[in-house]
Design a protein around this motif. Structure first.
Motif, PDB file in Angstrom:
ATOM      1  N   ILE A   1       0.853  -1.204   0.000  1.00 33.13           N
ATOM      2  CA  ILE A   1       0.000   0.000   0.000  1.00 33.13           C
ATOM      3  C   ILE A   1       0.885   1.250   0.000  1.00 33.13           C
ATOM      4  CG2 ILE A   1      -1.682   1.333   1.353  1.00 33.13           C
ATOM      5  CD1 ILE A   1      -2.842  -1.355   2.284  1.00 33.13           C
ATOM      6  N   VAL A   2       1.938   1.186   0.897  1.00 32.84           N
ATOM      7  CA  VAL A   2       2.851   2.332   0.981  1.00 32.84           C
ATOM      8  C   VAL A   2       3.516   2.562  -0.395  1.00 32.84           C
ATOM      9  CG1 VAL A   2       4.954   3.233   2.084  1.00 32.84           C
ATOM     10  CG2 VAL A   2       3.271   1.969   3.442  1.00 32.84           C
ATOM     11  N   ASN A   3       4.012   1.432  -0.967  1.00 34.77           N
ATOM     12  CA  ASN A   3       4.691   1.515  -2.268  1.00 34.77           C
ATOM     13  C   ASN A   3       3.796   2.127  -3.335  1.00 34.77           C
ATOM     14  OD1 ASN A   3       7.120   0.596  -1.692  1.00 34.77           O
ATOM     15  ND2 ASN A   3       6.784  -1.542  -2.308  1.00 34.77           N
ATOM     16  N   TYR A   4       2.587   1.587  -3.421  1.00 33.79           N
ATOM     17  CA  TYR A   4       1.694   2.048  -4.486  1.00 33.79           C
ATOM     18  C   TYR A   4       1.233   3.485  -4.254  1.00 33.79           C
ATOM     19  CZ  TYR A   4       1.639  -2.174  -7.240  1.00 33.79           C
ATOM     20  OH  TYR A   4       2.028  -3.186  -8.069  1.00 33.79           O
ATOM     21  N   SER A   5       1.102   3.849  -2.947  1.00 31.99           N
ATOM     22  CA  SER A   5       0.740   5.249  -2.676  1.00 31.99           C
ATOM     23  C   SER A   5       1.867   6.162  -3.173  1.00 31.99           C
ATOM     24  CB  SER A   5       0.521   5.474  -1.178  1.00 31.99           C
ATOM     25  OG  SER A   5      -0.413   4.551  -0.697  1.00 31.99           O
ATOM     26  N   GLY A   6       3.122   5.708  -2.887  1.00 31.49           N
ATOM     27  CA  GLY A   6       4.294   6.467  -3.355  1.00 31.49           C
ATOM     28  C   GLY A   6       4.315   6.548  -4.876  1.00 31.49           C
ATOM     29  N   MET A   7       3.888   5.418  -5.483  1.00 32.53           N
ATOM     30  CA  MET A   7       3.866   5.365  -6.945  1.00 32.53           C
ATOM     31  C   MET A   7       2.879   6.384  -7.506  1.00 32.53           C
ATOM     32  SD  MET A   7       3.457   1.850  -8.989  1.00 32.53           S
ATOM     33  CE  MET A   7       4.557   0.863  -8.069  1.00 32.53           C
ATOM     34  N   VAL A   8       1.696   6.496  -6.854  1.00 35.55           N
ATOM     35  CA  VAL A   8       0.671   7.464  -7.289  1.00 35.55           C
ATOM     36  C   VAL A   8       1.266   8.875  -7.258  1.00 35.55           C
ATOM     37  CG1 VAL A   8      -1.528   8.529  -6.630  1.00 35.55           C
ATOM     38  CG2 VAL A   8      -1.276   6.045  -6.577  1.00 35.55           C
ATOM     39  N   ARG A   9       1.994   9.122  -6.097  1.00 33.80           N
ATOM     40  CA  ARG A   9       2.598  10.448  -5.929  1.00 33.80           C
ATOM     41  C   ARG A   9       3.588  10.733  -7.070  1.00 33.80           C
ATOM     42  NH1 ARG A   9       6.041  10.818  -0.655  1.00 33.80           N
ATOM     43  NH2 ARG A   9       7.285   9.433  -1.946  1.00 33.80           N
ATOM     44  N   GLY A  10       4.554   9.832  -7.305  1.00 30.50           N
ATOM     45  CA  GLY A  10       5.610  10.056  -8.311  1.00 30.50           C
ATOM     46  C   GLY A  10       5.059  10.076  -9.733  1.00 30.50           C
ATOM     47  N   ALA A  11       4.147   9.078 -10.015  1.00 26.67           N
ATOM     48  CA  ALA A  11       3.647   8.925 -11.389  1.00 26.67           C
ATOM     49  C   ALA A  11       2.816  10.137 -11.807  1.00 26.67           C
ATOM     50  CB  ALA A  11       2.827   7.645 -11.492  1.00 26.67           C
ATOM     51  N   THR A  12       2.041  10.732 -10.860  1.00 26.49           N
ATOM     52  CA  THR A  12       1.215  11.895 -11.184  1.00 26.49           C
ATOM     53  C   THR A  12       2.108  13.082 -11.569  1.00 26.49           C
ATOM     54  OG1 THR A  12      -0.319  11.072  -9.538  1.00 26.49           O
ATOM     55  CG2 THR A  12      -0.749  13.266 -10.361  1.00 26.49           C
ATOM     56  N   GLN A  13       3.220  13.227 -10.768  1.00 22.46           N
ATOM     57  CA  GLN A  13       4.165  14.307 -11.070  1.00 22.46           C
ATOM     58  C   GLN A  13       4.743  14.138 -12.480  1.00 22.46           C
ATOM     59  OE1 GLN A  13       4.870  17.071  -8.991  1.00 22.46           O
ATOM     60  NE2 GLN A  13       3.021  16.128  -8.140  1.00 22.46           N
ATOM     61  N   LYS A  14       5.114  12.872 -12.777  1.00 21.05           N
ATOM     62  CA  LYS A  14       5.705  12.573 -14.084  1.00 21.05           C
ATOM     63  C   LYS A  14       4.704  12.874 -15.195  1.00 21.05           C
ATOM     64  CE  LYS A  14       7.617   8.626 -16.581  1.00 21.05           C
ATOM     65  NZ  LYS A  14       6.682   7.713 -17.196  1.00 21.05           N
ATOM     66  N   LEU A  15       3.428  12.429 -14.945  1.00 24.68           N
ATOM     67  CA  LEU A  15       2.373  12.608 -15.951  1.00 24.68           C
ATOM     68  C   LEU A  15       2.158  14.092 -16.256  1.00 24.68           C
ATOM     69  CD1 LEU A  15      -0.054  11.076 -17.461  1.00 24.68           C
ATOM     70  CD2 LEU A  15      -1.446  12.025 -15.622  1.00 24.68           C
ATOM     71  N   VAL A  16       2.077  14.887 -15.173  1.00 22.78           N
ATOM     72  CA  VAL A  16       1.823  16.325 -15.345  1.00 22.78           C
ATOM     73  C   VAL A  16       2.952  16.954 -16.163  1.00 22.78           C
ATOM     74  CG1 VAL A  16       1.641  18.532 -14.102  1.00 22.78           C
ATOM     75  CG2 VAL A  16       0.389  16.521 -13.290  1.00 22.78           C
ATOM     76  N   LYS A  17       4.206  16.535 -15.804  1.00 24.34           N
ATOM     77  CA  LYS A  17       5.358  17.067 -16.531  1.00 24.34           C
ATOM     78  C   LYS A  17       5.231  16.748 -18.019  1.00 24.34           C
ATOM     79  CE  LYS A  17       9.150  17.213 -13.703  1.00 24.34           C
ATOM     80  NZ  LYS A  17      10.174  16.397 -13.069  1.00 24.34           N
ATOM     81  N   GLU A  18       4.868  15.510 -18.331  1.00 26.74           N
ATOM     82  CA  GLU A  18       4.745  15.076 -19.729  1.00 26.74           C
ATOM     83  C   GLU A  18       3.635  15.852 -20.435  1.00 26.74           C
ATOM     84  OE1 GLU A  18       6.139  10.415 -19.195  1.00 26.74           O
ATOM     85  OE2 GLU A  18       4.016  10.890 -19.502  1.00 26.74           O
ATOM     86  N   GLU A  19       2.470  15.984 -19.760  1.00 27.28           N
ATOM     87  CA  GLU A  19       1.325  16.671 -20.359  1.00 27.28           C
ATOM     88  C   GLU A  19       1.686  18.127 -20.673  1.00 27.28           C
ATOM     89  OE1 GLU A  19      -1.538  15.512 -21.464  1.00 27.28           O
ATOM     90  OE2 GLU A  19      -1.391  13.463 -20.674  1.00 27.28           O
ATOM     91  N   LEU A  20       2.411  18.746 -19.695  1.00 24.36           N
ATOM     92  CA  LEU A  20       2.782  20.152 -19.907  1.00 24.36           C
ATOM     93  C   LEU A  20       3.773  20.288 -21.073  1.00 24.36           C
ATOM     94  CD1 LEU A  20       3.026  21.493 -16.238  1.00 24.36           C
ATOM     95  CD2 LEU A  20       1.227  21.903 -17.914  1.00 24.36           C
ATOM     96  N   ASN A  21       4.533  19.180 -21.304  1.00 19.23           N
ATOM     97  CA  ASN A  21       5.456  19.189 -22.442  1.00 19.23           C
ATOM     98  C   ASN A  21       4.800  18.702 -23.732  1.00 19.23           C
ATOM     99  OD1 ASN A  21       7.611  20.170 -21.015  1.00 19.23           O
ATOM    100  ND2 ASN A  21       8.308  18.130 -20.394  1.00 19.23           N
TER     101      ASN A  21
END
Ligand code: C2E
Ligand code: CA
Ligand code: CA
Length: 602
Positions: free
Chosen positions: A34-54
């Motif tokens: 749960i901890v891992n996947y929560s961390g994944m949500v946090r990191g992946a969303t940041q990555k996604l936003v960066k990609e979308e903005l690019n």
């Protein structure tokens, strides 16, 4: 059966502990995910936003994030994440999900150019903070749960160990009890007594103690005659009385079969106290009719302080063995003289077989006289042991020994045979009718084949049975009579005469006289020692004689040493006599027996 149950109990307890451990491990693995996947949500969303903005679109990632968030919220989904039951986590997750919904709308707007991206960026900042809190909540929850689980597991473990130890101790105590106590009576057994005595003497280092070991006389016989149940009843009654009296700073135990031991404080009256106690124990309704015939043989030892229990036990046992050689009801105390005597006795016992082969046992005969005409009519066969290096040894020194070792049986039959050889020679050399009486120990009397053996020996020498008399001591009839009566009656049927020896020395068997197959009553020599009460004794003898005569029994008195005694017996109506007044026992070859009277001519 109980052992099996205990084993089952232990096994299931440990099994539960192991299962609990596995469940806890599985749980903490789930929480870590749960901890891992929560961390994944946090990191992946940041990555996604960066990609979308690019300007890079990543729908797969959006789908993945949707799936993870759903799975975290419901506990269902392809990521196989458990549902976390942390309230904070779920609230923050719900908030995150709602923000994520808004972000997805904003992403769409950015993609179609409706929005510039600033809002999405700010949203992603908020999302990061929120996701961070979600991760922290997940971590906190997982940590808390791990601590609680570990504590719970440790508690289960401790509980199991505590139960294991308690049950183990109880088990050990039970094993100890069964090793140290006697199954029949419940009092200590030999091992228990030794351990308890050791402990007691350590606690009371200067204590003055006395050890008494005793057994029931003829216990085997009691058992076989009255049955094992009564035998057990007797043992339990004795054990009960002992344990009521000897406890605390004193001890008692059943060593083996009918052997008991007592460790008593030294008072000088230990033996008397014990005897009174045992006599009392026999007075129960269950033992009625038997208790009065029971006697005990005792060995005693006054132990000096500091002696080892084992040594004390060895010494009292020697004293007991020696008392047993002395016969029923005897007591012997251990001392240096006893040790010497024991050594001498064991030498005698060991020599017995050789002595028989080497003809060291000699036939002595003591004549018997009719009191009406003072004629010799017979003799008593008495054994003497011509012991190499010691000269003549008298029967009192070895008969009790042989009785306890059992070799008396051989000696008695040997003496019967010697008497028969004597009688054969006497008849062959023209001797008058003559009766030789042979002593039989009660031990011999009770052997199997007694009747046949007597018959075989006498018939081997072709003797008229009336020439052989069997002297059986009065104590042989004590208590247990039936087997003896049958054997003696059978011999009587065959023409032998039976004499009750030592009458009046022990318990008087007057009441038995009419039931016993005897032709002769032999008054014990002690009757004649009661000089001071002569009148009374005379009265008793006269009474016994009268009673015996009424029953067709002849009376002979032994131990007649003076003319007065002879006259006295005659006046009392006694039929026959034997004693130093007439003759001492003499070697059979020197006995002068009257010749047969010449047949009247014509
Ligand atoms: P018992 O059968 O009572 O034999 C009589 C004992 O009294 C004999 O002792 C005899 O020597 C002794 N005696 C005889 N006349 C007198 C007397 O006037 N005054 C005194 N004070 N004593 C007298 P002994 O020969 O020493 O035998 C002792 C016991 O040993 C016998 O007592 C008998 O019970 C036993 N015994 C002897 N020979 C045998 C045997 O072959 N087999 C068995 N089983 N016992 C035997
Ligand atoms: Ca005798
Ligand atoms: Ca006698």
């Amino acid at each position: 059966m109980r052992k099996k149950h205990e084993l089952l109990g232990y096994t299931s307890m440990w099994l539960v502990a192991v299962l609990v451990l596995i469940a806890l491990l599985a749980q903490s693995v789930g929480d870590a995910r749960i901890v891992n996947y929560s961390g994944m949500v946090r990191g992946a969303t940041q990555k996604l936003v960066k990609e979308e903005l690019n300007g890079q679109r990543d729908d797969a990632l959006i789908l993945r994030l949707d799936g993870i968030i759903d799975n975290l919220q419901t506990g269902r989904g392809e990521y196989q994440l458990n549902k976390s039951y942390s309230g904070a986590f779920q609230t923050e997750l719900a908030e995150l999900k709602s923000l994520w919904g808004d972000m997805k709308t904003e992403i769409d707007r950015v993609r179609v150019g409706e929005a510039g991206g600033q809002v999405l960026f700010e949203m992603s900042q908020r999302h990061f903070e929120l996701a961070d809190r979600v991760v922290m909540s997940a971590e906190e929850y997982a940590d808390r749960k791990l601590i609680v689980s570990i504590s719970f597991y440790l508690a289960v473990l401790l509980f199991s160990v505590a139960i294991y130890l308690t049950v183990g101790r109880r088990g050990r105590a039970a094993v100890e009890k069964s090793l140290y106590s006697d199954h029949l009576t419940g009092i200590l057994n030999r091992a228990g007594f030794e351990a308890a005595a050791d402990e007691l003497l350590h606690r009371q280092p200067g204590g003055e103690y006395c050890l008494l070991e005793f057994d029931v006389d003829d216990f085997k016989f009691l058992n076989s005659t009255y049955g094992y149940e009564l035998g057990n009843e007797l043992l339990c009654a004795l054990a009960g009385a002992l344990s009521a009296a000897y406890h605390g700073a004193e001890l008692c135990a059943r060593l083996d079969a009918d052997d008991f031991v007592v460790l008593a404080k030294r008072t000088g009256r230990e033996q008397k106290t014990l005897r009174e106690l045992l006599a009392q124990a026999l007075r129960t309704p269950q033992l009625a009719g038997v208790g009065e015939f029971v006697s005990f043989t005792t060995g005693g030892y006054e132990a000096p302080a500091g002696e080892r229990v084992q040594t004390m036990m060895d010494k009292v046992s020697l004293a007991h063995t020696s008392a047993k050689a002395g016969g029923r009801g005897c007591t012997a105390w251990y001392d240096a003289r006893l040790l010497e005597r024991i050594q001498q006795e064991s030498q005698m016992n060991n020599r017995m077989a050789r002595a028989l082969e080497g003809s060291e046992f000699r036939l002595y005969l003591q004549p018997k006289y009719r009191l009406d005409n003072l004629e010799m009519y017979g003799a008593e066969a008495l054994v003497r042991w011509d012991y190499p290096g010691r000269g003549l040894v008298y029967p009192d020194e070895f008969i009790p020994l042989f009785e306890s070792s059992g070799s008396i049986v051989k000696l008695d039959f040997y003496m019967l045979e010697q008497a028969c050889i004597y009688l054969r020679q006497h008849i062959d050399s023209g001797g008058a009718d003559f009766v030789v009486s042979v002593n039989f120990s009660r031990v011999t009397l009770y052997t199997q084949g007694f009747f046949a053996a007597v018959l075989d020996i006498v018939d081997k020498y072709r003797l008229p049975h009336r020439c052989v008399e069997l002297e059986v001591t009065e104590s042989a009839f004590n208590g247990i009579v039936e087997p003896v009566v049958d054997k003696l009656a059978a011999l009587q049927q065959k023409g032998f005469s039976v004499s009750m020896d030592d009458f009046g020395a022990g318990y008087s068997s007057l009441h038995l006289l009419d039931k016993l197959p005897i032709q002769v009553l032999k008054l014990d020599k002690e009757f004649l020692r009661e000089n001071s009460r002569e009148e009374r004794v005379k009265h008793v003898i006269a009474h016994v004689v009268e009673l015996a005569h009424d029953l067709g029994i002849a009376v002979v008195c032994e131990g007649v040493e003076t003319r007065e005694q002879m006259e006295f017996l005659r006046a009392a109506g006694c039929d026959r006599a034997q004693g130093y007044y007439f003759s001492r026992p003499v070697p059979s070859e020197t006995l002068q027996v009257p010749k047969r009277q010449a047949e009247p001519v014509g």
